[in-house]
Design an enzyme around this catalytic site. Structure first.
Site, PDB file in Angstrom:
ATOM      1  N   LYS A  85      56.194 -71.903 -35.850  1.00  0.00           N
ATOM      2  CA  LYS A  85      55.883 -73.395 -36.718  1.00  0.00           C
ATOM      3  C   LYS A  85      56.264 -73.006 -38.123  1.00  0.00           C
ATOM      4  CE  LYS A  85      53.645 -75.391 -33.402  1.00  0.00           C
ATOM      5  NZ  LYS A  85      52.203 -75.631 -33.343  1.00  0.00           N
ATOM      6  N   ARG A 106      51.215 -70.000 -26.440  1.00  0.00           N
ATOM      7  CA  ARG A 106      52.363 -70.813 -26.122  1.00  0.00           C
ATOM      8  C   ARG A 106      53.510 -70.399 -27.135  1.00  0.00           C
ATOM      9  NH1 ARG A 106      54.825 -75.406 -27.919  1.00  0.00           N
ATOM     10  NH2 ARG A 106      55.883 -76.863 -25.806  1.00  0.00           N
TER      11      ARG A 106
END
Length: 316
Positions: A227, A267
């Site tokens: 991210k 994830r």
């Protein structure tokens, strides 16, 4: 509203047999995902990538046909189905536990018919009012993420009084709505939605306070992989943020921290480091638990073989 945990959570046996954090490998069948867009866009390439992730230690695979990166333009339902169905069908046919990453009820329904066992909806059911009924009728596991709008508007909605408490309360409201629509609470997994309508600084309190979300009594999935808040954290002169594929070591570090806090799953894009990390945490916790039992006033011999000594086919 608090929802008590249940040992009867109807997850597939492949997701309950292991007493550790699970690793969800990402299979993006898209041309425009932020970290690997286009690399696995063709079905054969995506299927082969799924096999590689399984070999690297993934417990389940998350197949998505629509990018949710900030500013992404939506694809239509027909194109999303064209992208994901052959991949899901092929991977599920080998016995892999497959999740479909979608906000559309029709895509979820078709994916479940093709063999998926989990629906991972970044909108938590808000984007498509029919999603709750599909989930309720199918009995599938449903990952409900914290969400405040599609990719093109989510950054404008990143305003919080207390990000941890606000996300907790909004997820609790989602749980109540889903249960009210007929979804069994035991089907639900929660996701704090890192990076979705959250500026970089707001992601860290969520990661450091997973117990607040876990207080809702449901499993928690964390999707921190590659991210942008990690890219900014790792920034170096002339490189701000660092590219997504240079964030994998930091992702594995977060996997370790999340596993130590009891996350149900992580994830990730690069599976091997996180798969190793969750096994390290599980062994460390086993040893601590065994030592605590040995040191308890009731005594008892330290077992010759520690719990979890058989590491899923790997030598101890």
């Amino acid at each position: 509203m608090l929802h008590p945990t249940s040992s009867r959570l109807p997850l597939p046996s492949s997701l309950t047999a292991l007493e550790r954090t699970l690793v969800l490998g990402v299979v993006n069948v898209t041309p425009d995902s932020f970290s690997d867009g286009g690399e696995w866009f063709e079905p054969d390439a995506a299927i082969a990538h799924g096999y590689e992730l399984l070999a690297d230690g993934a417990d389940l695979l998350d197949v998505g046909g629509e990018s949710t990166r900030p500013g992404a333009v939506r694809v239509d339902e027909t194109e999303e189905l064209r992208r994901v169905l052959p991949v899901i069908e092929a991977l599920a046919a080998t016995g892999a536990t497959v999740s479909v990453d979608t906000t559309r009820a029709r895509v979820a329904e078709r994916a479940l018919e093709a063999g998926a066992r989990v629906v991972n909806d970044v909108s938590g059911g808000l984007a498509d009012p029919a999603m709750a009924q599909v989930v309720a009728d199918s009995g599938a596991v449903f990952v409900a993420m914290h969400w405040r709008g599609h990719a093109d508007v989510m950054d404008a909605n990143a305003r919080y009084d207390d990000v941890v408490l606000d996300v907790r309360d909004e997820l609790a409201a989602r749980v109540d709505a889903l249960v009210g629509a007929g979804v069994d609470v035991r089907q639900l997994v929660l996701d704090p939605g890192l990076g979705f309508a959250k500026p970089g600084v707001d992601n860290w309190p969520l990661l450091a306070n997973l117990d607040v979300l876990q207080s809702l009594g449901l499993p928690v999935l964390v999707g921190a992989s590659r991210k942008r808040f990690l890219g900014h954290l790792l920034a170096r002169p002339g490189v701000d943020p660092v590219p997504p594929t240079e964030r994998d070591a930091a992702t594995a570090a977060l996997t370790t921290l999340c596993a130590a806090q009891g996350a149900w799953a992580v994830r990730v894009h690069d599976v091997r480091p996180s798969a190793d990390a969750v096994r390290v945490v599980a062994r460390w916790q086993d040893v601590r638990a065994s030592r605590a039992a040995f040191s308890a006033p009731t005594g008892g011999a330290l077992p010759g073989a520690l719990p979890g000594a058989q590491q899923e086919g790997r030598p101890s």
